[in-house]
Design an enzyme around this catalytic site. Structure first.
Site, PDB file in Angstrom:
ATOM      1  N   LYS A   1       0.831  -1.128   0.115  1.00  0.00           N
ATOM      2  CA  LYS A   1       0.139  -0.281  -0.223  1.00  0.00           C
ATOM      3  C   LYS A   1       0.762   1.159   0.048  1.00  0.00           C
ATOM      4  O   LYS A   1       2.058   1.174   0.440  1.00  0.00           O
ATOM      5  CB  LYS A   1      -0.951   0.045   1.154  1.00  0.00           C
ATOM      6  CG  LYS A   1      -2.117  -0.952   0.692  1.00  0.00           C
ATOM      7  CD  LYS A   1      -3.171  -0.757   1.702  1.00  0.00           C
ATOM      8  CE  LYS A   1      -4.524  -1.657   1.485  1.00  0.00           C
ATOM      9  NZ  LYS A   1      -5.515  -1.676   2.358  1.00  0.00           N
TER      10      LYS A   1
ATOM     11  N   ARG B   1      -3.438 -10.069   5.228  1.00  0.00           N
ATOM     12  CA  ARG B   1      -4.006 -10.035   3.788  1.00  0.00           C
ATOM     13  C   ARG B   1      -2.853  -9.550   2.755  1.00  0.00           C
ATOM     14  O   ARG B   1      -2.255  -8.517   2.981  1.00  0.00           O
ATOM     15  CB  ARG B   1      -4.930  -9.107   3.578  1.00  0.00           C
ATOM     16  CG  ARG B   1      -5.857  -8.973   1.935  1.00  0.00           C
ATOM     17  CD  ARG B   1      -6.947  -8.051   2.258  1.00  0.00           C
ATOM     18  NE  ARG B   1      -7.627  -8.116   0.743  1.00  0.00           N
ATOM     19  CZ  ARG B   1      -6.881  -7.248  -0.302  1.00  0.00           C
ATOM     20  NH1 ARG B   1      -6.192  -6.154   0.031  1.00  0.00           N
ATOM     21  NH2 ARG B   1      -7.634  -7.057  -1.195  1.00  0.00           N
TER      22      ARG B   1
END
Ligand code: 8Y4
Length: 286
Positions: free
Chosen positions: A232, A266
């Site tokens: 991210k 995740r």
């Protein structure tokens, strides 16, 4: 602490952390490095064989859950129709469910897709909108599926436009507490509920690191914590690296999340994330 997650017909032991592998069926998923587009088609279509091969690899690397999504929640991404989302996701869910012994998570906010995916074999609903869409709460409650409730401020298209909190950790935690109460009220038992602070969803880099640093506070809810930080932009912000060069940063961040009590990581990179989990477990058992 021992915790068994009930995800449809499956029981998942979360006494040690596990990895959820990401399977993206969106055409813009080059943005996070995965690409399941069929090369023979000019309009986007998911390549089922590619999806199956990636799923098999991730499972061989140790993924306990595969997260399959067809809606891009990137800022600026086009909204997809329900039909389009179903066309992308359902064939992949069905194909994997028929061939691979793994828990399938459907990454969606659409109750129609949740119901169809559960019917096709999914055991977990991963909803970045925490079952706020009309009919979503009932869809999950009526099924035996587990659900991950994620915090997001605003809506995907505009969520990074005006990012304000007086106390991000408290506000995110309060929100998740409220959504848990709503789910319990609707009849979803605690063994089916996961929570997630939603890294990058309407948060600045500083907010994201405050949340990462305070992760252990989310234990007050008594539910396992799922964390999605893989590749991210918060990691791009501190390393200066492009999305496909964030593996080391992602593993470092996963390790910090595990330290804060995260039970499900995740990740796009299952093998590397599993190594972080193994190191964490060896360290934690001493
Ligand atoms: C690079 C890599 C650029 C990843 C953007 C992204 C989460 C999630 C997403 C999460 C849960 C993403 C579906 C965003 N993030 N579900 N989904 N938690 N539960 N972006 O953090 O990965 S999609």
């Amino acid at each position: 602490m021992s915790f068994i997650l009930t995800a449809g017909a499956r029981q998942i032991d979360l006494s040690a952390p596990i990895c959820m592998g990401i399977l993206n069926t969106t055409p813009d998923s080059f943005s996070d490095g995965s690409n399941l587009a069929a090369t023979t088609s000019s309009t986007f279509r998911v390549d089922i064989d590619k999806a199956l091969r990636l799923a098999e690899t991730m499972c061989a690397e140790g993924a306990a859950i595969l997260d399959i999504g067809g809606e891009s929640t990137r800022p600026g991404a086009e909204e997809v129709s329900l039909q389009e989302e179903m066309d992308r996701v359902l064939p992949v869910v069905a194909a994997i469910s028929q061939r691979i012994d793994v828990c399938i998570s459907v990454d969606s906010s659409s109750p129609e897709l949740m119901i169809a995916a559960i019917e096709a074999g999914a055991g977990l609903v991963n909803d970045v909108r925490a079952l706020n869409r009309s009919g979503a709460l009932e869809a999950v409650a009526r099924s035996g599926a587990a659900v991950c409730l994620m915090h997001m401020q605003g809506q995907p298209g505009t969520m990074q436009d005006k990012v304000e909190y007086s106390d991000v950790v408290q506000q995110v935690s309060n929100y998740l507490g409220q959504r848990l109460a709503v789910c319990r009220e609707a009849g979803i038992s605690n063994d089916r509920l996961l929570i997630d602070p939603g890294f990058g969803f309407g948060k600045t880099v500083e907010h994201n690191f405050q949340l990462l640093k305070s992760l252990s506070q989310f234990a007050v809810h008594g539910q396992p914590l799922l964390v999605g930080i893989s590749r991210k932009s918060m990691l791009g912000a501190v390393t200066g690296r492009d999305v496909n060069e964030r593996l080391a940063a992602s593993v470092a961040a996963a390790t910090l999340a595990l330290q804060g009590g995260a039970k499900i990581i995740r990740s796009h990179d299952v093998a590397a994330t599993m190594d972080a989990i193994r190191v964490h477990c060896a360290f934690a058992s001493e």
